[in-house]
Design a protein around this motif. Sequence first.
Motif, short mmCIF file in Angstrom:
data_model
loop_
_atom_site.label_atom_id
_atom_site.label_comp_id
_atom_site.label_asym_id
_atom_site.label_seq_id
_atom_site.Cartn_x
_atom_site.Cartn_y
_atom_site.Cartn_z
N UNK A 97 43.97 48.05 45.23
CA UNK A 97 43.51 48.12 43.84
C UNK A 97 42.55 46.96 43.60
N UNK A 98 41.39 47.26 43.00
CA UNK A 98 40.42 46.20 42.77
C UNK A 98 41.07 45.08 41.96
N UNK A 99 40.97 43.86 42.47
CA UNK A 99 41.65 42.73 41.85
C UNK A 99 40.92 42.29 40.59
N UNK A 100 41.70 41.89 39.59
CA UNK A 100 41.16 41.36 38.35
C UNK A 100 40.95 39.86 38.53
N UNK A 101 39.73 39.34 38.34
CA UNK A 101 39.48 37.91 38.57
C UNK A 101 40.41 37.00 37.77
N UNK A 102 40.67 37.35 36.51
CA UNK A 102 41.54 36.51 35.71
C UNK A 102 42.97 36.55 36.24
#
Length: 882
Positions: A125-130
């Motif tokens: 799953x594309x990681x959320x930077x925050x």
Amino acid sequence: MTQGRPGGAIWAPLWERDAELAAATRAVDELCSESTTAGGLLVFQGEAGIGKTALLAEVRRIAQGRAMVWSARGGETVTSVPFNVVRQLLQPALVALSQEEAREYLGDWYEIAGPALGIAEPTGIQADPQGVCDGLVEAVVRLSGVHWPLVLLIDDAHWADQETLHWLAAFAQRLDELPVLVVVAHRPDDATGESARHLAAVGAAARPSPPLRALPPDAAAGLTRATLGEHADAPFCREVWAVTGGNPYESVELLAKVQDSDLEPVESSAAELRALNRSARGRGLVARLEGLGTDVTRFAWAAGILGTNIPLDLAASLAGMTREAAERCAERLRTARILLGADEGLEFVHPLIASTVYRSIPPATRTAMHGQAAWAVTLSGRGAAAASRHLLEVHPDDDPELVKQLREAAAEHLAVGAPDAARRCLERALREPPLPETHARVLYELGCATLLTSPATTIGHLREALHTPGLDRKLHVDAVCRLSQALVHNDQLEEALRVVDAEAARLAPGPDQMRLQGVHYMWEGIYSREEDATGRSRRLAALAGPLQGRDNSERALLILRAFDAMTRGENAEEIVELCDRSLVNGRLAPGLGWTDTEWGFELLTMLGGAYIFTDRLDRAESVFAEGVRAYEAAGWSGGHLAVAKAWLGLVYRRRGRLSEAEASLRESLRLTDRVGSGLPMHWDAACKLIDTLLVRGRADEAQEVADRYGIAPPYPSTILLPDIHSVRGRLLIATGQRADGISELEVAAKAANERGRYNTVVNPWAHDLARELAVDDPRRAAELVADARVQAELFGTETAIGEALRCAASLESGQRAIALYARAVACLEASPCAYEHALARVEYGIAAGSATDLARGLALAESCGADGLAARARASLEVAGV
């Protein structure tokens, strides 16, 4: 006070740093104190060579044996490598952990922070930077619980990667509660953009410390005599200061060269100091390096290309020499005070030397060596992402393999939460350029990579992708949907609708066209300024009417139809049936989950919102609680989680769990503040929080929220639930601005009537306006109440009917009022909205003079956390003598 001379065995005093060393000693003492173990943050700023690295070395010496010390260093040539510095920093702890131990230490954060730290594979799953940033903060927090007290040293932070600085700014806020001392050194003017913003935040959280200054003449003289002997005369010492400008690093290096040359420190030798100093930097350093021989120079170039923490084997490979030859070169460079460190991790003695060596490489050679470094890094098994910083430096040359590597690197960067690094790779791939059959796909990937961070940039890339041959139909449709989303986020909703409609018109009936139609109605459904709302609702009803929810496009249209019907105040039971039909066995369908990207979270907020205002609060809570769980499990702790928290707060507000509602909404705003400022999600969460604070009886706090987030006209183009005009009108009245409040409620009435939004719970303006007009214009007030009762009956929920009856009762007196209040209480007692029930019960008790109902209303108000209503009930009981 001592400082080790880089690369040498002689120790020289660390001059003019008494205040800084005292602060460092005090911070280490506090950290290691058995009574406090308090953490802290020190920041040393100053120009190159001013002594920042020496200070960090002295902090290490002070802490050695008393605390665990980990260190890291930014590098001019590695700023594009995401998480580079934080990985360096945690390396001592990471290398000692097995995968099982890492999982045990990091717990749920392992899957989120592990990929960024290089100890776990991405989840897919594309990681959320925050979320990754939060995971890194928690990872260090947990490691500090094992390795404590802990001192973290970060040198050359102006060259740290942006992802590390994001983490550092966040971690700085936690230091008061941790046994961790962080000491940061950087040049104040060498960071720009986001990096400068993060460093400013770090500086704001640190203990006050003025910038480091150059050595004055007397200190330079003291340093000279301490190094060369007391016989150094005054003119010679003065010339040392004049030649170096009091720069501590240059002074130490110059004095070392004086020792190496056997120059006597007397006035007659002073003239030779300038020539000696030139050999320590710039062209002089380059000449000295060239004097060591071709092989040594080439090895130094290889080290300059690789940057920091340079493995000997990799440098040898890049320099084209055997390990034995590389070892000899490394030793000669150590002797010349150019490199230091062991074979497994070489470093330049000072960043000034690293920069000089790197820039001395002829441009064509430097570019070629970056290309060779990329292949060497790839062959060493470090992966495309590790090689990407070198690929970025290679000249475009129509190389399909390089484009492939950059795309792979971009995917790896996105997977670990580094979208800016992915963007750089894809932008570079476009300059290669890609083959015609790949070009559109690269543009599409670039648009996806920048969607969350720069909608305006995304718009340009996706438009170009759509006009470039090469996207298959499914990808083409997806690009249109993402383009429309970027346009909405960029406040270009009308253009988003045009883009979607144009694409839908080109397609034959089927799932793809239906998806586009759904996206169209989704954006129209949240648009507050549409001109043909009634016509749109009619068309949407016709489209969704026969659908059974066989696929996600049909399910999306059912949700959109339900949400539209809810805002219009159509029959609640039919709305619930539409919502239920969009589910699969009572749950969200695969592909329509909160972390799925095909439709986005807007659709699910519409589903949950329809449930909220049709009194199906249990189902709404299930929808939004699942959103919070999904985002937290995936590590998405930015805007997505903020939205889910805001809507869950609204569920709590409608249930009458006002303390929980306030907490969830304040957390939503905290998360949103980290994403940016002035965003639609700020308005959404702030509007919901103001509504909650008003029903809690805290008008002053509600006004503070409104002031902080600028909740005043002009309003955003997207609708807010509950209605922003109604909420702000009630706020103005509650804070004594009655005339302005009535004007705002009149605007709410006009906007709702123009768009056919007759739901009296979503748009409660009629109730508040009728109460305010009751004295001055009783006829209009009665008309408003009568119309609201009709609309509430049509909608059919106990909450809507009960609230309409309560409002009608407030305009009556005597037995008529008591009878209406009694009916309102009966309806609201059957509704899931506890606060509204408490309010009706208190007002009924007051009207009927019933101490029993007042007491029950008081108990309900207290259980809800409605402080203002509880105070009103108590006062009424006191008047009644109870």
